[in-house]
Design a protein around this motif. Structure first.
Motif, PDB file in Angstrom:
ATOM      1  N   VAL A 123      -1.157  -0.541   5.664  1.00  0.00           N
ATOM      2  CA  VAL A 123      -1.057  -1.727   6.520  1.00  0.00           C
ATOM      3  C   VAL A 123      -1.900  -1.519   7.775  1.00  0.00           C
ATOM      4  N   THR A 124      -2.704  -2.527   8.117  1.00  0.00           N
ATOM      5  CA  THR A 124      -3.484  -2.463   9.353  1.00  0.00           C
ATOM      6  C   THR A 124      -3.353  -3.775  10.116  1.00  0.00           C
ATOM      7  N   ASP A 125      -3.556  -3.704  11.407  1.00  0.00           N
ATOM      8  CA  ASP A 125      -3.471  -4.881  12.273  1.00  0.00           C
ATOM      9  C   ASP A 125      -4.679  -5.778  12.034  1.00  0.00           C
ATOM     10  N   ALA A 126      -4.434  -7.027  11.641  1.00  0.00           N
ATOM     11  CA  ALA A 126      -5.516  -7.980  11.393  1.00  0.00           C
ATOM     12  C   ALA A 126      -5.680  -8.979  12.536  1.00  0.00           C
ATOM     13  N   LYS A 127      -4.901  -8.805  13.613  1.00  0.00           N
ATOM     14  CA  LYS A 127      -4.944  -9.704  14.770  1.00  0.00           C
ATOM     15  C   LYS A 127      -4.425 -11.097  14.384  1.00  0.00           C
ATOM     16  N   MET A 128      -4.318 -11.951  15.365  1.00  0.00           N
ATOM     17  CA  MET A 128      -3.919 -13.348  15.179  1.00  0.00           C
ATOM     18  C   MET A 128      -2.618 -13.490  14.396  1.00  0.00           C
ATOM     19  N   GLY A 129      -1.670 -12.554  14.624  1.00  0.00           N
ATOM     20  CA  GLY A 129      -0.365 -12.662  13.998  1.00  0.00           C
ATOM     21  C   GLY A 129      -0.306 -12.269  12.536  1.00  0.00           C
ATOM     22  N   HIS A 130      -1.323 -11.543  12.061  1.00  0.00           N
ATOM     23  CA  HIS A 130      -1.376 -11.163  10.655  1.00  0.00           C
ATOM     24  C   HIS A 130      -1.655  -9.670  10.486  1.00  0.00           C
ATOM     25  N   LEU A 131      -1.386  -9.187   9.270  1.00  0.00           N
ATOM     26  CA  LEU A 131      -1.641  -7.798   8.905  1.00  0.00           C
ATOM     27  C   LEU A 131      -2.432  -7.758   7.604  1.00  0.00           C
ATOM     28  N   ASN A 132      -3.305  -6.755   7.474  1.00  0.00           N
ATOM     29  CA  ASN A 132      -3.934  -6.460   6.192  1.00  0.00           C
ATOM     30  C   ASN A 132      -2.975  -5.559   5.423  1.00  0.00           C
ATOM     31  N   PHE A 133      -2.725  -5.889   4.169  1.00  0.00           N
ATOM     32  CA  PHE A 133      -1.679  -5.199   3.415  1.00  0.00           C
ATOM     33  C   PHE A 133      -2.166  -4.892   2.004  1.00  0.00           C
ATOM     34  N   GLY A 134      -1.983  -3.638   1.575  1.00  0.00           N
ATOM     35  CA  GLY A 134      -2.326  -3.252   0.213  1.00  0.00           C
ATOM     36  C   GLY A 134      -1.306  -2.275  -0.336  1.00  0.00           C
ATOM     37  N   HIS A 135      -1.099  -2.300  -1.644  1.00  0.00           N
ATOM     38  CA  HIS A 135      -0.150  -1.395  -2.297  1.00  0.00           C
ATOM     39  C   HIS A 135      -0.874  -0.696  -3.438  1.00  0.00           C
ATOM     40  N   TYR A 136      -0.826   0.643  -3.437  1.00  0.00           N
ATOM     41  CA  TYR A 136      -1.586   1.437  -4.395  1.00  0.00           C
ATOM     42  C   TYR A 136      -0.693   2.440  -5.115  1.00  0.00           C
ATOM     43  N   ILE A 146      -1.911  -1.791  -7.035  1.00  0.00           N
ATOM     44  CA  ILE A 146      -0.702  -2.434  -7.558  1.00  0.00           C
ATOM     45  C   ILE A 146      -0.637  -3.863  -7.025  1.00  0.00           C
ATOM     46  N   LEU A 147      -0.786  -3.987  -5.714  1.00  0.00           N
ATOM     47  CA  LEU A 147      -0.801  -5.292  -5.057  1.00  0.00           C
ATOM     48  C   LEU A 147      -2.136  -5.422  -4.341  1.00  0.00           C
ATOM     49  N   LYS A 148      -2.950  -6.352  -4.776  1.00  0.00           N
ATOM     50  CA  LYS A 148      -4.295  -6.519  -4.236  1.00  0.00           C
ATOM     51  C   LYS A 148      -4.267  -6.716  -2.722  1.00  0.00           C
ATOM     52  N   ASP A 149      -5.254  -6.132  -2.031  1.00  0.00           N
ATOM     53  CA  ASP A 149      -5.358  -6.285  -0.580  1.00  0.00           C
ATOM     54  C   ASP A 149      -5.220  -7.757  -0.203  1.00  0.00           C
ATOM     55  N   ARG A 150      -4.383  -8.009   0.797  1.00  0.00           N
ATOM     56  CA  ARG A 150      -4.143  -9.390   1.195  1.00  0.00           C
ATOM     57  C   ARG A 150      -3.795  -9.478   2.665  1.00  0.00           C
ATOM     58  N   LEU A 151      -3.856 -10.689   3.178  1.00  0.00           N
ATOM     59  CA  LEU A 151      -3.477 -10.972   4.555  1.00  0.00           C
ATOM     60  C   LEU A 151      -2.057 -11.517   4.547  1.00  0.00           C
ATOM     61  N   ILE A 152      -1.163 -10.914   5.340  1.00  0.00           N
ATOM     62  CA  ILE A 152       0.216 -11.403   5.396  1.00  0.00           C
ATOM     63  C   ILE A 152       0.605 -11.665   6.849  1.00  0.00           C
ATOM     64  N   GLU A 153       1.571 -12.539   7.032  1.00  0.00           N
ATOM     65  CA  GLU A 153       2.100 -12.774   8.366  1.00  0.00           C
ATOM     66  C   GLU A 153       2.947 -11.580   8.794  1.00  0.00           C
ATOM     67  N   ILE A 154       2.919 -11.278  10.080  1.00  0.00           N
ATOM     68  CA  ILE A 154       3.660 -10.127  10.597  1.00  0.00           C
ATOM     69  C   ILE A 154       5.140 -10.203  10.220  1.00  0.00           C
ATOM     70  N   SER A 155       5.692 -11.392  10.210  1.00  0.00           N
ATOM     71  CA  SER A 155       7.123 -11.556   9.933  1.00  0.00           C
ATOM     72  C   SER A 155       7.511 -11.118   8.524  1.00  0.00           C
ATOM     73  N   ARG A 156       6.534 -10.978   7.628  1.00  0.00           N
ATOM     74  CA  ARG A 156       6.833 -10.636   6.235  1.00  0.00           C
ATOM     75  C   ARG A 156       6.806  -9.140   5.953  1.00  0.00           C
ATOM     76  N   VAL A 157       6.277  -8.338   6.869  1.00  0.00           N
ATOM     77  CA  VAL A 157       5.977  -6.951   6.529  1.00  0.00           C
ATOM     78  C   VAL A 157       7.234  -6.130   6.227  1.00  0.00           C
ATOM     79  N   GLU A 158       8.280  -6.299   7.001  1.00  0.00           N
ATOM     80  CA  GLU A 158       9.486  -5.499   6.776  1.00  0.00           C
ATOM     81  C   GLU A 158      10.089  -5.791   5.405  1.00  0.00           C
ATOM     82  N   HIS A 159      10.230  -7.067   5.071  1.00  0.00           N
ATOM     83  CA  HIS A 159      10.812  -7.446   3.779  1.00  0.00           C
ATOM     84  C   HIS A 159       9.945  -6.953   2.625  1.00  0.00           C
ATOM     85  N   LEU A 160       8.633  -7.087   2.772  1.00  0.00           N
ATOM     86  CA  LEU A 160       7.725  -6.689   1.698  1.00  0.00           C
ATOM     87  C   LEU A 160       7.785  -5.187   1.448  1.00  0.00           C
ATOM     88  N   ILE A 161       7.796  -4.404   2.516  1.00  0.00           N
ATOM     89  CA  ILE A 161       7.867  -2.951   2.363  1.00  0.00           C
ATOM     90  C   ILE A 161       9.206  -2.537   1.755  1.00  0.00           C
TER      91      ILE A 161
END
Length: 233
Positions: A123-136, A146-161
């Motif tokens: 997970v990396t900071d993508a600015k503007m309230g979003h994160l870059n997220f990938g699962h390998y 496993i999960l293709k690199d994508r842009l997610i809203e910050i509010s989703r990161v805890e649930h997704l992890i």
């Protein structure tokens, strides 16, 4: 004999590495907005140290993002210039995957993935309230998606992890991510470096996964005009 050049400009750090049968060296500078000034001089210096010319390079590995819009464009343009005029195949590597290779290297682990945990979220900071997220998933010499690199809203990161239950989490800024409720015992800060992309570049070139530079595309995950709007409100 294989001569390999790798370029990483997706983050604040600009790095270049070269490997030949005789020498392996790299240059790195962790200074914001320095990529355009130092990238070509670094490449020239490494080529000179290796005693080869651009035409002698067999493949170029390049970090294609996600990451800094400006940094990615600089690395992309220089790679295009070198590869197109000299017919050098390129190996595109996700900057999120690159963080896994760098974690392995910086942890002083052997040059395979056999000794690190298998399920990895990056997970990396993508600015503007979003994160870059990938699962390998680590599998032998490769980091399989496993999960293709994508842009997610910050509010989703805890649930997704929590739902993915990774064995390892890699981030680009540990203090930034400390506000989230994630497993910090298995969370590490790491940055992708060109010298850590040598092995995967050589491996993918060897098994036929390099491509023509004309087909190379960057992975912004966010449309380019969004960056421009953010910079010029």
């Amino acid at each position: 004999m294989t001569n390999t050049l790798t370029i990483e400009t997706s983050g604040l750090t600009c790095s270049v590495a070269i490997k030949t049968p005789i020498i392996e060296k790299h240059k790195i500078l962790a200074e914001p907005r320095s990529h355009g000034k130092v990238l070509l001089p670094y490449i020239s210096e490494l080529l000179n140290d290796a005693g080869i010319q651009v035409k002698d390079i067999n493949t170029i590995g390049i970090s294609i993002g996600p990451g800094s819009f400006t940094g990615l464009r600089i690395g992309f343009a220089i790679t295009q210039g070198l590869a197109y005029s000299n017919k050098i195949p390129v190996v595109p590597i996700s900057s999120l995957e690159g963080m896994i290779h760098s974690f392995c290297s910086q942890s002083n682990l052997p040059n395979t993935f056999e000794n690190i945990k298998k399920s990895i979220v990056v997970v990396t900071d993508a600015k503007m309230g979003h994160l870059n997220f990938g699962h390998y998933r680590v599998n032998g010499l490769e980091a399989e998606t496993i999960l293709k690199d994508r842009l997610i809203e910050i509010s989703r990161v805890e649930h997704l992890i929590l739902s993915l239950k990774p064995e390892l989490i890699l981030v680009d800024n540990l203090s930034y991510f400390s506000k989230f409720k994630i497993d910090f015992e298995n969370t590490f800060e790491v940055h992708s470096r060109a010298q850590d992309l040598i092995r995967v570049t050589e491996y993918r070139h060897h098994i036929g996964l390099s491509e023509d530079v004309k087909d190379l595309e960057l992975s912004y995950l966010r449309e380019a005009d969004a960056w421009q709007k953010n910079r010029h409100p």
